[in-house]
Motif scaffolding. Structure first.
Motif, short mmCIF file in Angstrom:
data_model
loop_
_atom_site.label_atom_id
_atom_site.label_comp_id
_atom_site.label_asym_id
_atom_site.label_seq_id
_atom_site.Cartn_x
_atom_site.Cartn_y
_atom_site.Cartn_z
N GLN A 53 0.83 -1.20 0.00
CA GLN A 53 0.00 0.00 0.00
C GLN A 53 0.87 1.26 0.00
N GLU A 54 1.92 1.24 0.82
CA GLU A 54 2.82 2.39 0.92
C GLU A 54 3.52 2.65 -0.41
N ASP A 60 1.68 7.09 -6.51
CA ASP A 60 0.51 7.86 -6.91
C ASP A 60 0.64 9.32 -6.47
N LYS A 61 1.08 9.54 -5.25
CA LYS A 61 1.17 10.91 -4.72
C LYS A 61 2.32 11.69 -5.35
N ASN A 62 3.42 11.04 -5.59
CA ASN A 62 4.57 11.73 -6.15
C ASN A 62 4.48 11.92 -7.66
N LEU A 63 3.49 11.26 -8.27
CA LEU A 63 3.28 11.39 -9.70
C LEU A 63 4.58 11.20 -10.48
N LEU A 64 5.26 10.11 -10.16
CA LEU A 64 6.53 9.84 -10.85
C LEU A 64 6.29 9.64 -12.33
N GLU A 65 7.16 10.21 -13.14
CA GLU A 65 7.01 10.07 -14.57
C GLU A 65 7.40 8.66 -15.00
N TYR A 148 -0.38 -0.28 -11.32
CA TYR A 148 0.58 0.62 -11.94
C TYR A 148 1.96 0.46 -11.31
N ALA A 149 2.01 0.35 -9.99
CA ALA A 149 3.29 0.15 -9.30
C ALA A 149 3.94 -1.15 -9.75
N CYS A 150 3.14 -2.19 -9.90
CA CYS A 150 3.65 -3.49 -10.34
C CYS A 150 4.19 -3.38 -11.77
N ALA A 151 3.46 -2.68 -12.63
CA ALA A 151 3.90 -2.51 -14.02
C ALA A 151 5.24 -1.76 -14.07
N LEU A 152 5.38 -0.70 -13.26
CA LEU A 152 6.64 0.05 -13.23
C LEU A 152 7.80 -0.82 -12.75
N ARG A 153 7.55 -1.62 -11.72
CA ARG A 153 8.60 -2.51 -11.21
C ARG A 153 9.09 -3.47 -12.29
N ASN A 154 8.20 -3.81 -13.18
CA ASN A 154 8.52 -4.82 -14.19
C ASN A 154 8.84 -4.23 -15.56
N GLY A 155 9.05 -2.90 -15.61
CA GLY A 155 9.59 -2.31 -16.83
C GLY A 155 8.63 -1.58 -17.71
N TYR A 156 7.46 -1.19 -17.21
CA TYR A 156 6.55 -0.42 -18.06
C TYR A 156 7.21 0.88 -18.51
N GLY A 157 7.12 1.18 -19.79
CA GLY A 157 7.75 2.36 -20.36
C GLY A 157 9.12 2.10 -20.93
N PHE A 317 9.38 -14.05 1.21
CA PHE A 317 8.74 -13.33 2.29
C PHE A 317 9.72 -12.36 2.96
N HIS A 318 10.34 -11.51 2.14
CA HIS A 318 11.23 -10.49 2.67
C HIS A 318 10.70 -9.14 2.22
N LEU A 319 10.49 -8.24 3.14
CA LEU A 319 9.93 -6.94 2.81
C LEU A 319 10.89 -6.15 1.92
N ARG A 320 10.34 -5.60 0.83
CA ARG A 320 11.15 -4.72 -0.02
C ARG A 320 10.98 -3.29 0.47
N PRO A 321 11.96 -2.42 0.25
CA PRO A 321 11.84 -1.02 0.68
C PRO A 321 10.68 -0.34 -0.01
N ALA A 322 10.10 0.65 0.66
CA ALA A 322 9.05 1.44 0.04
C ALA A 322 9.62 2.26 -1.09
N ALA A 323 8.79 2.47 -2.14
CA ALA A 323 9.24 3.25 -3.29
C ALA A 323 9.44 4.72 -2.91
#
Length: 323
Positions: A53-54, A60-65, A148-157, A317-323
């Motif tokens: 969620q974070e 979403d809030k930072n509106l990253l390009e 959208y976050a998942c797509a960015l992690r996997n190379g969208y764009g 099951f290892h937490l990844r850092p927040a974006a």
């Protein structure tokens, strides 16, 4: 912490907490109660969901390009589907069923061709060696942040082409238009065929001699990208009142007319079916959360689904850092 993660792994991998208790005793020699396994599994699932969620909210809030290099060879695939889960909460219509939204992202560089012939004898079959699922028992507005976050992690764009395959539901079309405006959107051919057959049976009754030839003639037009002819065949049914579960095929095809150029899609080697996301629903949701008699607290269901999605994605099951 390591013991808790292992306990959560057993809790989500078995069809019940009681079965997890038995398996932990048999395989690991641990005497752990099913209630303790439930609590630990929910705790670990909550941690991962809150981090997801974070990450989604930050993007979403930072509106990253979105990266727009489009230089990476290959195709990024995004597939979306929904499946219901039985909960303990009754809505205003008296139903306890809620839709879980599931997204799947992978790319063509991680496809491995299967040996032998496919069951149809036509389509080439692939195994997806790397993929990521994202799941949300909530609104479209919240789900699209996760997708959208998942797509960015996997190379969208970054990839040359992005392809979205879905069943053509309105919320999925709108979400794809908003989040991935450059993507090629494809109406899942299986769902199109299924809806044609359901419509054909409604029109012609349960006589295969009548509905099968009619349905197959429409399918042939669709598969050969003869969209105008297909709409012409269906025009007389425009506005027709239909019972629940029967889609008006004219409206369905018309709304998705830009997404059914199957000859072109196959020429490019694109997926035209949503088999991978359909399988994902079985792995992520049905295997653990739709056993006979199960009813879930919505919050606990979300935590469990998050763990199941991570397992299916082979993320660990290892937490990844927040974006």
């Amino acid at each position: 912490e390591g013991m808790m993660r292992e306990t959560a792994s057993w809790g989500q991998s078995q069809i019940s907490y009681k079965m997890a208790e038995e398996m932990m005793k048999e395989k690991c020699g641990y005497e752990v109660s099913s209630e303790y396994i439930r609590q630990v599994t929910d705790h670990i699932g909550r941690q991962f969901f809150e981090r997801d969620q974070e990450n989604a909210e930050n993007l979403d809030k930072n509106l990253l390009e979105t990266p727009d290099t489009h230089k990476k060879a290959g195709i990024l695939y995004i597939m979306v589907d929904g499946a219901v889960i039985n909960t303990r909460k009754t809505d205003e219509n008296g139903s306890t069923w809620r839709e879980n939204k599931l997204g799947l992202v992978f790319n063509s560089n991680d496809l491995r061709k299967r040996t032998g012939k496919s069951t149809s004898g036509q389509e080439i079959q692939y195994d997806i060696t790397k993929k990521e699922y994202v799941t949300l028992l909530g609104s479209v507005d919240e789900f699209k942040k996760h997708l959208y976050a998942c797509a960015l992690r996997n190379g969208y764009g970054q990839f040359e082409t992005t392809v979205i395959v879905s069943d053509g539901a309105t919320w999925k079309r709108n979400m794809a238009d908003e989040l991935f405006p450059d993507a090629v959107q494809i109406l899942d051919l299986f769902h199109l065929k299924e809806n044609i057959y359901t419509f054909a049976k409604h029109l012609h009754g349960d006589d295969p001699a009548k509905y099968v030839p009619w349905a197959e003639s429409l399918i042939a037009l669709a598969e050969n990208s003869r969209t105008d002819e297909l709409l012409g065949k269906l025009a007389e049914y425009k506005g027709m009142k239909l019972p629940p579960g029967v889609v008006n095929m004219y409206t369905y095809v018309y709304n998705n007319r830009s997404k059914i150029d199957y000859l072109a899609y196959r020429a490019h080697g694109y997926y035209v079916g949503s088999g991978p996301i359909e399988s994902g629903n079985k792995i992520v949701l049905q295997r653990r959360c739709k056993q006979a008699g199960m009813r879930w607290n919505e919050r606990c269901a979300q935590h469990m689904l998050t763990l199941c999605a991570r397992t299916a994605s082979k993320l660990g099951f290892h937490l990844r850092p927040a974006a």
